[in-house]
Design an enzyme around this catalytic site. Structure first.
Site, short mmCIF file in Angstrom:
data_model
loop_
_atom_site.label_atom_id
_atom_site.label_comp_id
_atom_site.label_asym_id
_atom_site.label_seq_id
_atom_site.Cartn_x
_atom_site.Cartn_y
_atom_site.Cartn_z
N PRO A 68 21.05 65.22 84.93
CA PRO A 68 19.78 65.77 85.41
C PRO A 68 19.43 67.15 84.84
CG PRO A 68 21.41 65.75 87.18
CD PRO A 68 22.02 65.03 86.01
N LEU A 126 18.68 49.92 77.56
CA LEU A 126 17.43 50.46 78.08
C LEU A 126 16.67 49.44 78.92
CD1 LEU A 126 16.07 52.23 74.87
CD2 LEU A 126 16.74 53.36 76.99
N GLU A 143 24.23 40.86 74.89
CA GLU A 143 25.46 41.48 74.39
C GLU A 143 26.70 40.61 74.53
OE1 GLU A 143 25.99 45.49 75.74
OE2 GLU A 143 24.12 46.15 74.79
N GLU A 153 20.36 42.27 79.11
CA GLU A 153 21.41 42.93 78.33
C GLU A 153 22.72 42.15 78.38
OE1 GLU A 153 21.36 45.40 76.23
OE2 GLU A 153 19.35 46.16 76.57
N GLU A 198 23.02 46.81 65.72
CA GLU A 198 24.02 46.67 66.79
C GLU A 198 25.20 45.88 66.24
OE1 GLU A 198 22.99 46.30 71.52
OE2 GLU A 198 22.21 44.77 70.22
N ARG A 244 29.80 54.03 68.21
CA ARG A 244 28.78 54.94 68.74
C ARG A 244 28.59 56.08 67.74
NH1 ARG A 244 25.46 52.57 72.06
NH2 ARG A 244 26.39 51.85 74.00
#
Length: 175
Positions: A106, A71, A88, A84, A133, A57
């Site tokens: 939020p 996403l 993955e 996904e 990725e 990351r």
């Protein structure tokens, strides 16, 4: 809202700068928000184990152990979760159950995080990763996943939240 202007835009998100009044004091202030598409996370269960992904990351500049996810494109969240999972891990799920929908942050984000449980898994191919990725699929016993969280080796907040939803919805699967 007094005014809004775009601060930055990328294919993944847009930063908005907003002038707004405090609902408590009535004073004006400037706020920054990040608008992005919803996210999905999938807890894939396979014979009492969880398929996790280990990936680098760039935000934290380290490898993390996470659940598959990503996403939501122009699809329903369940379809995104299935996509996904397949991309993955190379697995498809017979059943995908929505465990809950969370607001990741939020204070600045406008999106939601849809958490799913995937069961009845079957291997259909190899992972189909996007450019940039780089991840490794790791199969861990469910109890070990919880130990890794307690010991701080799994520390991604959304992953911990996903497993808390799992624990609340399916305590019978924890043994």
């Amino acid at each position: 809202m007094l005014w809004v202007r775009e601060g930055f835009s990328s294919p993944l998100f847009r930063v908005k700068v907003k002038g707004a009044l405090s609902p408590r004091t009535g004073k004006s202030a400037e706020f920054f928000t990040i608008e992005t598409r919803d996210w999905v996370g999938i807890i894939p269960l396979l014979e009492g184990d969880v398929l996790m992904v280990r990936q680098f990351r760039h935000g934290s500049e380290e490898f993390t152990l996470e659940i598959p996810g990503g996403l939501v494109d122009e699809e329903r969240p369940e379809e995104a979760a299935r996509r996904e999972l397949r991309e993955e891990t190379g697995f498809e799920a017979e059943s995908v159950e929505l465990l809950g929908v969370l607001k990741p942050q939020p204070a600045i984000f406008n999106n939601r995080f849809h958490v799913f449980l995937a069961t009845g898994l079957r291997k259909v191919g190899e992972p189909a990763l996007e450019d940039g990725e780089d991840l490794e699929v790791i199969r861990l016993p469910l109890k070990q996943v919880f130990r890794e969280m307690v010991e701080g080796r799994i520390d991604h907040a959304l992953v911990l939240a996903a497993f808390k939803l799992f624990e609340l919805r399916h305590p019978e699967l924890l043994g």
